[in-house]
Scaffold this motif. Structure first.
Motif, PDB file in Angstrom:
ATOM      1  N   UNK A 290       0.851  -1.181   0.000  1.00 15.25           N
ATOM      2  CA  UNK A 290       0.000   0.000   0.000  1.00 15.25           C
ATOM      3  C   UNK A 290       0.890   1.235   0.000  1.00 15.25           C
ATOM      4  N   UNK A 291       0.873   1.953  -1.125  1.00 14.80           N
ATOM      5  CA  UNK A 291       1.712   3.137  -1.296  1.00 14.80           C
ATOM      6  C   UNK A 291       0.909   4.419  -1.194  1.00 14.80           C
ATOM      7  N   UNK A 292       1.562   5.455  -0.726  1.00 16.97           N
ATOM      8  CA  UNK A 292       1.050   6.812  -0.831  1.00 16.97           C
ATOM      9  C   UNK A 292       2.097   7.654  -1.551  1.00 16.97           C
ATOM     10  N   UNK A 293       1.634   8.698  -2.229  1.00 14.87           N
ATOM     11  CA  UNK A 293       2.532   9.719  -2.751  1.00 14.87           C
ATOM     12  C   UNK A 293       2.437  10.895  -1.796  1.00 14.87           C
ATOM     13  N   UNK A 294       3.564  11.215  -1.166  1.00 17.93           N
ATOM     14  CA  UNK A 294       3.555  12.148  -0.045  1.00 17.93           C
ATOM     15  C   UNK A 294       4.568  13.265  -0.238  1.00 17.93           C
ATOM     16  N   UNK A 295       4.136  14.517  -0.189  1.00 24.33           N
ATOM     17  CA  UNK A 295       5.112  15.600  -0.141  1.00 24.33           C
ATOM     18  C   UNK A 295       5.918  15.518   1.153  1.00 24.33           C
ATOM     19  N   UNK A 296       7.184  15.965   1.077  1.00 25.62           N
ATOM     20  CA  UNK A 296       8.101  15.866   2.224  1.00 25.62           C
ATOM     21  C   UNK A 296       8.209  14.410   2.688  1.00 25.62           C
ATOM     22  N   UNK A 297       8.309  13.519   1.727  1.00 28.09           N
ATOM     23  CA  UNK A 297       8.286  12.084   1.978  1.00 28.09           C
ATOM     24  C   UNK A 297       9.330  11.647   3.011  1.00 28.09           C
ATOM     25  N   UNK A 298      10.571  12.105   2.842  1.00 32.69           N
ATOM     26  CA  UNK A 298      11.630  11.651   3.737  1.00 32.69           C
ATOM     27  C   UNK A 298      11.407  12.132   5.167  1.00 32.69           C
TER      28      UNK A 298
END
Length: 372
Positions: A290-298
């Motif tokens: 289950x993936x999300x695309x996330x700003x400020x991922x790190x």
């Protein structure tokens, strides 16, 4: 809470008696190499997948190498393969002297962009390796149409796709059973995972089936008589018995993953910063990841780690920017969609034994991060 990205220990604790009995039976019988359980698992896996033939091998990566070799993806042949995928999807061609032709990805489904694939073809293009990523199949109708137009062989990388469905010519088929050869990985984290390395190859072509069986034992069909320069890649009997225990309840595992994914989507879709992989029409998903695309991922990943939540990144670097593939001549910016997704994608914990309270804790933590 302490929530691992993945663990097999909960499953083992629940079904300990079955796993122990299966392993002890192998120890008592002593048929460790291509034992009877391997053939039984192959029959059961073929029946589940709807394939005529299945052959157990040592790993999903080996399955790709054997398949690429058998289909002639070598000695200068060009083969279309995504730049956004695991290394083995492309290294199987490179190690045989073939030339990977990397392809960008669809920004919504994360699968191979077939229009980009066709643009990159040349007279030397001999094959295509569609990779079914995360929760759904590459659009196999489009892949097969492309292959037919240009006379390409199709090697399906279904390492992550056990149980996924796709529609081809108006018929539902399991991912991995559409092309000439399909390959699966049973790495422990997979939807059907062993307790070590293991893999499978499937085909409906009897000649390919016999060749695959020979290739996995040094190119031999009769002991010490070698028709091909093959490999040593046999499914271990220990892994076969473990996989048989798990295959018997695979539908339960798939349903549990679907339930967890639905809970994630319900909760996380309320966070406007996040985006999700779209399931395309004509697909029956299975949530391996289950993936999300996330700003400020790190920053988010570090925050979740501090709160005891395991995550992973599939994949931090697209293949065209990997050092070992510099010889292909690509540079940053050549595959803009893959490069953008690699900077934003984050995989959250998902395995059948994950509790609703744990999913809620993950979601609460992500919400807290973006609330600041």
């Amino acid at each position: 809470m302490n929530i691992p990205f993945y663990t097999s220990t909960r499953e083992y604790a629940t079904h300990k008696s079955e796993f122990d009995a299966a392993v002890h039976a192998v120890m008592e019988k002593g048929d460790f190499i291509l034992g009877g359980a391997v053939a039984e698992f192959e029959k059961e896996a073929a029946a589940f997948l709807g394939s005529k033939y299945a052959v157990g091998v040592a790993s999903g990566s080996d399955a790709l190498v054997l398949g690429a070799d058998i289909l002639g993806f070598k000695d200068g042949a060009e083969v279309l393969t995504p730049t956004f995928t695991f290394f083995a999807s492309t290294s199987c061609v490179a190690r045989l002297g073939g030339r990977p032709i990397l392809v960008d990805m669809d920004p919504e489904t994360f699968e191979m962009d077939l229009k980009d694939a066709e643009r990159r073809m040349t007279k030397k293009t001999k094959g295509v390796i569609p990779v079914h990523l995360f929760n759904q199949a590459t659009p196999m109708q489009g892949v097969m149409d492309l292959a037919k137009r240009h006379g390409l062989s199709v090697l399906e990388d279904a390492a992550e796709a056990f149980g996924m469905g796709c529609q081809v010519d108006g018929e539902w088929k399991k991912a991995g059973t559409v092309g000439a050869i399909g390959t699966y990985s049973f790495f422990p984290t997979k939807t059907l995972g062993g307790y070590g390395d293991a893999g499978l190859m499937v085909t409906d072509d009897e000649k390919l089936y016999r060749k695959i069986k020979s290739y996995r034992v040094h190119g031999s069909s009769v002991k010490y008589h070698h028709d091909y320069v093959g490999y040593n890649s046999r499914l271990d009997t220990m892994q076969a018995v473990i996989l048989r225990v798990k295959l018997a309840r695979i539908e339960e595992a798939i349903a549990a993953r679907a339930r967890i994914a639905a809970r994630y989507l319900e909760r996380l879709s309320k966070i406007p910063e996040l985006r999700f992989q779209k399931v395309a029409e004509g697909n029956k998903p299975v949530y391996y990841v289950f993936n999300i695309l996330a700003p400020r991922r790190d920053e988010l990943a570090a925050y979740l780690h501090e709160r005891g939540i395991g995550t992973s990144i599939y994949y931090p670097i697209p293949l065209h920017l990997q050092k070992c593939f510099e010889y292909l001549g690509h540079k940053k910016g050549d595959f803009p969609v893959a490069e953008r997704v690699c900077g934003e994608i984050l995989a959250l914990p998902i395995f059948p034994e994950l509790g609703d309270d744990e999913v809620d804790y993950v979601c609460d933590s992500i919400e807290a991060f973006y609330r600041g």
